[in-house]
Design an enzyme around this catalytic site. Structure first.
Site, PDB file in Angstrom:
ATOM      1  N   SER B  48       0.868  -1.171   0.000  1.00  0.00           N
ATOM      2  CA  SER B  48       0.000   0.000   0.000  1.00  0.00           C
ATOM      3  C   SER B  48       0.911   1.229   0.000  1.00  0.00           C
ATOM      4  CB  SER B  48      -0.883  -0.009   1.251  1.00  0.00           C
ATOM      5  OG  SER B  48      -1.888   0.980   1.155  1.00  0.00           O
ATOM      6  N   GLU B  49       0.768   2.093  -1.019  1.00  0.00           N
ATOM      7  CA  GLU B  49       1.800   3.116  -1.211  1.00  0.00           C
ATOM      8  C   GLU B  49       1.841   4.175  -0.117  1.00  0.00           C
ATOM      9  OE1 GLU B  49      -0.688   2.550  -3.357  1.00  0.00           O
ATOM     10  OE2 GLU B  49      -1.501   4.409  -4.205  1.00  0.00           O
ATOM     11  N   ASN B  50       0.811   4.236   0.722  1.00  0.00           N
ATOM     12  CA  ASN B  50       0.894   5.172   1.835  1.00  0.00           C
ATOM     13  C   ASN B  50       1.817   4.662   2.939  1.00  0.00           C
ATOM     14  OD1 ASN B  50      -1.147   3.214   2.255  1.00  0.00           O
ATOM     15  ND2 ASN B  50      -2.005   4.413   3.918  1.00  0.00           N
ATOM     16  N   GLY B  51       2.368   3.443   2.766  1.00  0.00           N
ATOM     17  CA  GLY B  51       3.447   3.096   3.662  1.00  0.00           C
ATOM     18  C   GLY B  51       3.422   1.772   4.384  1.00  0.00           C
ATOM     19  N   SER B  90       8.489   3.545   0.696  1.00  0.00           N
ATOM     20  CA  SER B  90       7.367   2.973  -0.049  1.00  0.00           C
ATOM     21  C   SER B  90       7.612   3.055  -1.549  1.00  0.00           C
ATOM     22  CB  SER B  90       6.085   3.711   0.325  1.00  0.00           C
ATOM     23  OG  SER B  90       4.981   3.101  -0.284  1.00  0.00           O
TER      24      SER B  90
END
Lengths: 223, 221
Positions: B48-51, B90
């Protein structure tokens, strides 16, 4: 270790001068410093440049107004450098009407430009954006047989960040996905203000568990 | 033959692409559905690119954690063995070739492998978020889209007209009528989904399509 001043949200907001470049941590307001942003919205400081992942959520019908959205609505930003504005229709409206300059930056490029500013680098090379509008006006270089865009560092005047916990020296620990851009912005700005849920004594946080070292943080605000 | 849009068909077919252990990033919307149909015996790790790695399902009501959300801001959970990190890490994972596959939504996709999914100038400008980095960085880029838009126009095109998210990065396009590979500047039809036919797809799609020599009919259920 030197203890950092613990100040009110109102005083923190006053440290953001007219026309400042402000880095705001958070991803759709998860990990944004709510108290300081509320104080800055109340103060109404204008002509700011925002550097943030997104313009948060502005959905007044359903009572959801988060993160920097009130400041966007107040027209406090002259320019917004962000990766996403899809959940804040007002930021789209201001952009389409030419009222506010909006620079859309790929999220990974935004993170690296902020990181570069805090690491003493002039910028970074990335393949992201090649052959798209993002490439316009930028230098393309070839390194090791691959093409890259030159993306410049993005320093700021003030970082408004959020952490779960600080010690009195300003060492920070973030929580889960609320970390996001916060540690990067803590390196990239002249003045760094961290809003934290809890402030503990120096020595109480295991040095192995610290995400942002205290020397990067100037002021603490208790959330 | 009547076209019936089916997000479920698209999600089910795409879910069969993955190998056990693949690191996968699913875009918001239709791509997110893919996670519901990963075959038994295949375990993928969602990024998940938010981390974080190890994106899990939504929590039980009352167990939501405001510090644990997905890239759409929705409450989620983390799987055992997952890990949190900042946005630089990320996207180091994404750009650095550590993500095996990404599935992304589509406004337009063309036979050169160009994808447009972040902007309709003057109208809808959500921004690219992480999509540009994902298309450039993931080893496999899968475009997920209904075959036609609401006006009935083909979403597969000879040349994208909208601003591009990335140039020449799409490997596969999966619609609700078939599965296509992008190869040498053309769409290659690999599978057509029951009840659609090769003829139907060739006639209704506004792009060059080569029918693969091993092209076959597939029933998605």
């Amino acid at each position: 270790m030197i203890e950092k001043p613990v100040i009110s949200a109102a005083r923190a907001a006053k440290m953001v001068g007219e026309g400042a470049v402000v880095h705001v941590g958070g991803f759709l307001a998860c990990g944004s410093p709510r108290g300081v942003l509320a104080a800055l919205a109340e103060l109404g400081t204008r002509n700011l440049t925002l550097v943030c992942n997104d313009t948060a959520v502005l959905d007044e019908k359903n009572g959801r107004v988060t993160g920097v959205a009130p400041l966007v609505k107040n027209r406090q930003f002259r320019k917004m450098i962000v990766s996403h504005i899809g959940t804040n229709p007002e930021s789209q409206r201001q952009m389409n009407a030419g009222e506010t300059e909006v620079v859309l930056v790929p999220q990974g490029t935004l993170a690296e430009r902020v990181r570069a500013a805090g690491c003493g680098l002039g910028g970074i090379l990335t393949a992201t954006g090649l052959g798209t509008e993002v490439q316009e006006g930028k230098q393309v270089v070839e390194v090791q047989g691959r093409k890259f865009l030159v993306e410049e560092a993005l320093p700021g005047d003030v970082a408004l960040i959020k952490a779960r916990k600080a010690d009195k020296a300003g060492n920070l620990v973030y929580s889960k996905t609320a970390r996001n851009f916060n540690p990067l912005m803590a390196m990239a700005c002249k003045t760094v203000i961290a809003e934290v849920e809890e402030i503990v004594e120096i020595g109480e946080i295991d040095p192995d568990q610290i995400h942002t070292p205290s020397i990067l943080v100037d002021y603490l605000v208790k959330a | 033959m009547e076209y019936v849009a089916s997000k479920e068909t698209i999600a089910k077919r795409i879910a069969r692409i993955f190998k056990d252990g693949d690191v996968v990033n699913l875009g918001i919307g239709l791509p997110t559905l893919v996670g519901n149909y990963v075959p038994e015996g295949v375990t993928i790790v969602l990024q998940s690119e938010n981390g974080f790695l190890g994106l899990g399902p939504a929590p039980a009501p009352g167990a939501e954690d405001p510090a644990l959300v997905n890239a759409g801001g929705g409450f989620v959970t983390i799987q055992p063995g997952g890990a949190f990190f900042d946005s630089a890490m990320s996207f180091a994972i994404i750009r650095g070739g550590h993500v095996d596959a990404t599935v992304l939504g589509v406004l337009e996709v063309d036979q050169q492998g160009n994808l447009a999914n972040y902007k309709i100038p003057g109208k809808l400008v959500p921004g690219m978020g992480g999509a540009m980095d994902l298309t450039v960085g993931a080893k496999l880029v899968v475009a997920a889209t209904e075959h036609f838009d609401k006006s009935g126009a083909s979403k597969l095109l000879r040349t994208c007209k909208l601003p591009l998210t990335a140039a020449n990065q799409v490997d596969f396009v999966c619609t609700d009528v078939g599965f296509f590979e992008v190869r040498n500047g053309t769409f290659v039809l690999k599978e057509y989904f029951k009840p659609y036919t090769v003829e139907y797809i060739l006639e209704k799609t506004d792009a060059d399509i080569v029918v693969d020599k091993d092209c076959r009919e597939v029933e998605i259920s």
